[in-house]
Design a protein around this motif. Structure first.
Motif, PDB file in Angstrom:
ATOM      1  N   LEU A 226      39.362 -18.923  80.509  1.00 35.18           N
ATOM      2  CA  LEU A 226      39.433 -19.520  79.251  1.00 35.18           C
ATOM      3  C   LEU A 226      39.039 -20.917  79.372  1.00 35.18           C
ATOM      4  O   LEU A 226      39.661 -21.585  79.729  1.00 35.18           O
ATOM      5  CB  LEU A 226      40.499 -19.386  78.154  1.00 35.18           C
TER       6      LEU A 226
ATOM      7  N   CYS B  37      31.761 -13.729  76.379  1.00 38.62           N
ATOM      8  CA  CYS B  37      32.759 -13.256  76.667  1.00 38.62           C
ATOM      9  C   CYS B  37      34.036 -13.514  76.266  1.00 38.62           C
ATOM     10  O   CYS B  37      34.968 -12.934  76.435  1.00 38.62           O
ATOM     11  CB  CYS B  37      32.911 -13.177  78.262  1.00 38.62           C
TER      12      CYS B  37
ATOM     13  N   LEU C 264      42.359 -14.435  83.808  1.00 41.34           N
ATOM     14  CA  LEU C 264      41.493 -14.448  82.898  1.00 41.34           C
ATOM     15  C   LEU C 264      41.194 -15.783  82.543  1.00 41.34           C
ATOM     16  O   LEU C 264      41.905 -16.690  82.478  1.00 41.34           O
ATOM     17  CB  LEU C 264      41.950 -13.914  81.476  1.00 41.34           C
TER      18      LEU C 264
ATOM     19  N   LYS D 201      30.666 -20.724  79.774  1.00 42.54           N
ATOM     20  CA  LYS D 201      30.711 -19.635  80.637  1.00 42.54           C
ATOM     21  C   LYS D 201      29.321 -19.225  80.992  1.00 42.54           C
ATOM     22  O   LYS D 201      29.116 -18.370  81.955  1.00 42.54           O
ATOM     23  CB  LYS D 201      31.311 -18.698  80.228  1.00 42.54           C
TER      24      LYS D 201
ATOM     25  N   THR E 204      37.684 -11.526  76.557  1.00 43.08           N
ATOM     26  CA  THR E 204      38.819 -12.270  77.152  1.00 43.08           C
ATOM     27  C   THR E 204      39.989 -12.212  76.591  1.00 43.08           C
ATOM     28  O   THR E 204      41.106 -11.826  76.830  1.00 43.08           O
ATOM     29  CB  THR E 204      38.470 -13.678  77.663  1.00 43.08           C
TER      30      THR E 204
ATOM     31  N   ASN F 186      36.411 -11.487  83.864  1.00 46.89           N
ATOM     32  CA  ASN F 186      36.438 -12.008  82.770  1.00 46.89           C
ATOM     33  C   ASN F 186      36.830 -11.186  81.579  1.00 46.89           C
ATOM     34  O   ASN F 186      36.846 -11.630  80.408  1.00 46.89           O
ATOM     35  CB  ASN F 186      34.925 -12.487  82.271  1.00 46.89           C
ATOM     36  N   GLY F 187      37.630 -10.198  81.752  1.00 50.36           N
ATOM     37  CA  GLY F 187      38.224  -9.163  80.918  1.00 50.36           C
ATOM     38  C   GLY F 187      37.067  -8.244  80.185  1.00 50.36           C
ATOM     39  O   GLY F 187      37.824  -7.446  79.303  1.00 50.36           O
ATOM     40  N   SER F 188      35.745  -8.267  80.479  1.00 46.39           N
ATOM     41  CA  SER F 188      34.720  -7.471  79.766  1.00 46.39           C
ATOM     42  C   SER F 188      34.848  -6.037  79.776  1.00 46.39           C
ATOM     43  O   SER F 188      34.459  -5.374  78.887  1.00 46.39           O
ATOM     44  CB  SER F 188      33.417  -7.903  79.837  1.00 46.39           C
TER      45      SER F 188
END
Length: 192
Positions: free
Chosen positions: A83, A99, A81, A95, A103, A59-61
């Protein structure tokens, strides 16, 4: 909390054995959120040394500038990722986590580090019409590939399938958007 997780040594040993016995040439690392493991970057680096192609779904966190640099140095093929919408509130609502900003930041950090980022858009009834906004965001972020997936209900979602599943008209409209904007903006769109 690491209860129930394999130790790093055991996980890497199993990865070595699986690659050796299967002859696989690609590994996808996913989770939950794989970067929550304290040793995640070590695992990814090990995987990149075993096979010619490794992808990460996150999720890029936890994609810090330092993590992005390590992923690039390891030779990671791509990072996917998710979106779900082109704006923060709807994305985070769908989601079930805050996040969206993480992202977006991850996409920028990965691009800066030279790691290919791909966006995954999961079509569901609640995000009908959002593909255009997600593709606009991809254009701004410099993301040149998008994976379009229809929601595949599992877990608790199967009890709400009628409310969650996109209908044929939504998917057809999304495909028209994907085709037109993908060609115009140089964004390759794959479907699953």
């Amino acid at each position: 909390d690491t209860r129930g997780q394999l130790s790093t040594r055991r996980l890497l040993g199993l990865m070595d054995k699986a690659v050796e016995q299967s002859g696989c040439r690609h590994i996808t690392i996913t989770g939950g959120e794989p970067l929550l493991r304290a040793d995640a970057l070590d695992i990814i680096e090990h995987a990149c040394g075993l096979v010619p192609s490794v992808s990460l779904i996150t999720n890029g966190s936890h994609v810090t500038p330092e993590a992005a640099q390590r992923l690039a140095a390891a030779g990671l093929r791509s990072v996917q990722l998710t979106l779900l919408a082109g704006e923060r509130e709807l994305h985070d609502q769908l989601k079930g986590a805050v996040c969206f900003d993480d992202t977006v930041r991850a996409a920028l950090r990965l691009k800066e580090a030279g790691v290919h980022a791909q966006v995954c858009f999961v079509a569901m009834s609640q995000n009908a019409g959002e593909l255009k906004r997600v593709m606009e965001l991809c254009l701004v972020l410099g993301v040149t590939s998008l994976s379009y997936n229809r929601m595949s209900p599992t877990g608790r979602a199967i009890h709400n399938i009628d409310d969650l599943m996109p209908d044929a008209a939504q998917i057809e409209a999304d495909m028209e958007v994907a085709d037109a904007l993908g060609r115009r903006w140089g964004i390759s769109v794959a479907t699953a």
